[in-house]
Scaffold this active site. Structure first.
Site, PDB file in Angstrom:
ATOM      1  CB  VAL A  44      -0.973  -0.001   1.206  1.00 28.25           C
ATOM      2  CG1 VAL A  44      -1.742   1.316   1.277  1.00 28.25           C
ATOM      3  CG2 VAL A  44      -1.958  -1.166   1.102  1.00 28.25           C
ATOM      4  CB  CYS A  45       3.793   2.214   2.077  1.00 29.02           C
ATOM      5  SG  CYS A  45       3.025   2.131   3.710  1.00 29.02           S
ATOM      6  CB  THR A  46       4.988   0.507  -2.982  1.00 29.80           C
ATOM      7  OG1 THR A  46       5.907  -0.119  -2.088  1.00 29.80           O
ATOM      8  CG2 THR A  46       5.647   0.690  -4.342  1.00 29.80           C
ATOM      9  CD  GLU A  48      -0.631   5.178   1.392  1.00 28.97           C
ATOM     10  OE1 GLU A  48      -1.775   5.249   1.848  1.00 28.97           O
ATOM     11  OE2 GLU A  48       0.382   4.988   2.112  1.00 28.97           O
ATOM     12  CG  PHE A  49       6.524   6.693  -0.749  1.00 35.89           C
ATOM     13  CD1 PHE A  49       7.443   7.725  -0.625  1.00 35.89           C
ATOM     14  CD2 PHE A  49       6.143   6.005   0.388  1.00 35.89           C
ATOM     15  CE1 PHE A  49       7.966   8.057   0.609  1.00 35.89           C
ATOM     16  CE2 PHE A  49       6.655   6.334   1.630  1.00 35.89           C
ATOM     17  CZ  PHE A  49       7.575   7.367   1.750  1.00 35.89           C
TER      18      PHE A  49
END
Length: 217
Positions: A44-46, A48-49
């Site tokens: 998920v964070c990938t 978002e970044f």
């Protein structure tokens, strides 16, 4: 102590994948967004970044700097950026804080003071490091949002909220629900009709306590 709206953010010196940075000096006279993550190389964070990287021109239009926070090392951040840029097809030119000692996560009240990272940790150990902080040129917190690990952040909403803050700050207006640039704004109830007429010109009285007018330039 919780960091609340209109509190001055901590004046900290942090290590990033782009070197040592002092937060107050980095904000300078600009707006700033800090967005935090519980671990590098997570799905998920990938995404978002990647979304933040794709919005580079939008941040620049709004004179806004962006900085990531993750509780892994600067070297890990550099490696992770290869994945982020490959996924997003965009340059991730912003710094990422290497918050290995959790001092930023604790200072911004994302983790309790006694928190630590155990051996073999997983993202669940730092799950609450999933926040967005919008900071004004005065170094004060203007808005914060916290998300669970399973829900990707909507950076179109972050942009919309930033636009609302930049519209309302110092202009004596507020923005209604679902407001976007170009929409009418709200005149605060503390402003009399006579003063509203003098300041804004024409306005619409929807309810005795709800008056709208064109957004000031």
């Amino acid at each position: 102590m919780a960091l609340r709206i209109n509190d001055t953010i901590p004046d900290m010196t942090v290590e990033t994948d782009q070197g040592t940075i002092n937060l107050h000096e980095w904000v300078g006279d600009s707006w700033a967004i800090l967005f935090s993550h519980p671990k590098d190389f997570t799905p998920v964070c990938t995404t978002e970044f990647g979304a933040v990287a794709q919005l580079a021109d939008e941040w620049a239009k709004r004179d806004t700097k962006v900085m990531g926070i993750s509780v892994d090392s600067a070297e890990e951040h550099k490696k992770w950026k290869n994945d982020i840029e490959g996924f997003a097809k965009a340059k991730a030119g912003f710094p990422i804080i290497a918050d290995e000692d959790l001092k930023v996560a604790k200072a911004f009240d994302m983790l309790p003071a006694e928190a630590y990272m155990p051996d073999g940790r997983t993202p669940n150990d730092s799950a609450t490091v999933r926040a967005v902080f919008i900071v004004g040129p005065d170094k004060k917190l203007k808005l914060s949002m916290t998300y669970p690990m399973t829900v990707g952040r909507n950076f179109a909403e972050v942009l919309r909220a930033l636009d609302g803050l930049q519209m309302s700050t110092g202009k004596g207006v507020a923005t209604p629900a679902n407001w976007n640039v170009g929409d009418d704004v709200i005149i605060p109830t503390s402003v009399s009709d006579a003063d509203a007429k003098a300041k804004f010109g024409e306005f619409t009285t929807v309810l005795p306590y709800l008056r709208t007018t064109k957004a000031p330039s």
